[in-house]
Scaffold this active site. Structure first.
Site, short mmCIF file in Angstrom:
data_model
loop_
_atom_site.label_atom_id
_atom_site.label_comp_id
_atom_site.label_asym_id
_atom_site.label_seq_id
_atom_site.Cartn_x
_atom_site.Cartn_y
_atom_site.Cartn_z
N GLU A 127 0.65 -1.27 -0.10
CA GLU A 127 -0.17 0.15 -0.12
C GLU A 127 0.98 1.16 -0.05
O GLU A 127 1.71 1.36 0.69
CB GLU A 127 -0.94 -0.05 1.27
N GLU A 183 -2.93 11.65 2.73
CA GLU A 183 -3.65 11.06 4.02
C GLU A 183 -3.58 11.94 5.11
O GLU A 183 -2.37 12.40 5.53
CB GLU A 183 -3.32 9.76 4.18
#
Length: 451
Positions: free
Chosen positions: A146, A151
């Site tokens: 990932e 974020e």
């Protein structure tokens, strides 16, 4: 810091690309996909909570494309794409607020991904991300890795860029301020979270290796400044994953709209994030068949864990999930508005085991298979339906009690305005969605009960 003249050397390299490329085995990037346009959502699969549970346990209900479109939560036009959460519904505690999670039908094994946006989701309770990950039925997360490009959570003002892997992916050799312009995030019991293994000792659960972007790369300052441009380079041939951010107008000349010039990342400034892919420390095979993802999570594992210190005033009187259920109007800024998402590729073979650079309509790129068919999940679903029915019955009894006493609900305040809530104004199909929550809210005081 880097030696004097480093920027000049990078500029010289950019000017002399044709001379140096053959000796380095590198190749120029060419545009392979421009996502933004009226057909944007046809290139993505929608994650639906009705079919697949939210893996990060948020206070959301991810909607399918038809429902999200009907609610006005998604729009795609030439030059702009919009994705948001629901800002209208009042919910029972335990219900999820409508939101969007999409992931590209194509999967990738390398590339330069350039995102230009004017607004990113922000606010207490909000946990948005622009990221990539790989998974299919035979390779569960994090087997194929990932890569979180953007974020953040709540009111943070800088992005976190993170890798999540299984064992044997260390970034301990990289030095902040030299290899990258950002900073390492701290672990739970160590100064730097520089091991990408989700089970690394001394780091938070599933933290991975994480680097902090510049101030203004996320949150209210990003939106106030009109957004910006992100470039994420995943290059297993050269052996790195690098990420840059520029405010509007400050992006390199070869990334400006209509430049007509192939982007050359080695000629750009020092990236704020840099991870090394090396056979001895972090093999590039950790990252495979990754698709592009946008989502807007609410609360969830990260949001709940940081609620008390990130939104302390709200946390004194309610949980993150209670806030999400009760105040839809506070989430008007929880939306993505993007003007470009472009994918560039090089014409070079990849390291063994990585397959093609672009896996068109990759089956593993679809949302995970539903778990509802499992016998245990069927039993859980029946129990959940029973609980929902019980909550509905309790709510109806409460309203009847209030109706007979002919008393309004209490006055309460949101972050933006005071609201008067009465029995009649909050009924939906003869039943209020807020009854149980309003009655127990610490700020809600009845003349007769003292609630």
């Amino acid at each position: 810091a880097r030696a004097p003249g480093a920027a000049g050397l990078r500029l010289l390299a950019a000017c002399c690309w044709g001379w140096f490329a053959p000796s380095r085995g590198a190749a120029p990037y060419s545009l392979k996909e421009s996502y933004v346009g009226p057909d944007f959502f046809s290139k993505f699969a929608f994650w639906s909570s009705a079919e697949t549970p939210d893996p990060t346990h948020g206070a959301v209900e991810y909607l399918d494309e038809a429902e999200a479109l009907a609610r006005g939560m998604i729009q795609a036009a030439e030059g702009e794409v919009f994705m948001s959460v629901d800002t209208r519904e009042f919910l029972l505690l335990g219900q999820g607020r409508g939101s969007v999670r999409i992931q590209s039908r194509n999967a990738y094994n390398a590339g330069l991904f350039v995102l230009r946006l004017s607004h990113a989701p922000v606010g207490c309770g909000v946990w948005p991300a622009f990221w990539m990950y790989g998974e299919d039925a035979g390779h569960l997360w994090p087997t194929w890795g990932e890569f979180d490009i953007i974020e953040g959570v709540h009111m943070q003002e800088h992005t976190r860029t993170t890798l999540h892997t299984g064992r044997s992916c260390s970034q301990e050799a990289l030095v902040q301020g030299y290899d990258f312009a950002g900073k390492w995030e701290a672990g739970s019991n160590k100064t730097f979270a520089n091991i990408c293994d989700i089970d690394a000792v001394g780091q938070y659960e599933k933290q991975g290796c994480s680097q902090r972007g510049p101030l203004g790369s996320f949150g209210a300052p990003l939106n106030k400044n009109g957004g910006g441009t992100y470039a994420a380079e995943w290059d297993p041939v050269s052996g790195h994953i690098r990420t840059w951010f520029w405010p509007p107008g400050e992006e390199p000349a070869d990334l400006k709209p209509g430049s007509g010039v192939a982007p050359f990342p080695d000629g750009w400034d020092l990236p704020f994030s840099h991870f090394k892919l090396d056979p001895s420390t972090c093999p590039p095979q950790h990252f495979r068949n990754m698709r592009i993802v946008f989502n807007i999570e609410l609360c969830g594992d990260y949001g709940n864990g940081s609620w008390a210190w990130a939104c302390p005033d709200l946390a004194k009187t309610m949980t993150c999930s209670e806030y999400v259920a009760s105040y839809p109007e506070d989430f008007v800024k929880a939306h993505w508005t993007i003007s470009a998402l472009d994918v560039y590729e090089q014409d070079l073979p990849l390291p063994a085991g990585l397959g093609q650079r672009i896996m068109v309509n990759f089956q593993g790129a679809q949302p995970r298979a539903t778990l509802v068919g499992h016998p245990g999940m069927r039993i859980a679903a029946i129990l959940l339906l029973g609980l929902v029915a019980a909550a509905g019955a309790a709510s109806a009894l409460w309203f009847e009690y209030r109706r007979q006493r002919n008393e309004p609900y209490c006055t309460f305040r949101t972050a933006s305005a005071a609201m008067q809530v009465s029995e009649q104004s909050r009924r939906v199909s003869g039943m209020s969605l807020l009854g149980p929550l309003r009655a127990r809210h610490p700020l809600c005081r009845s003349r007769s009960t003292g609630f």
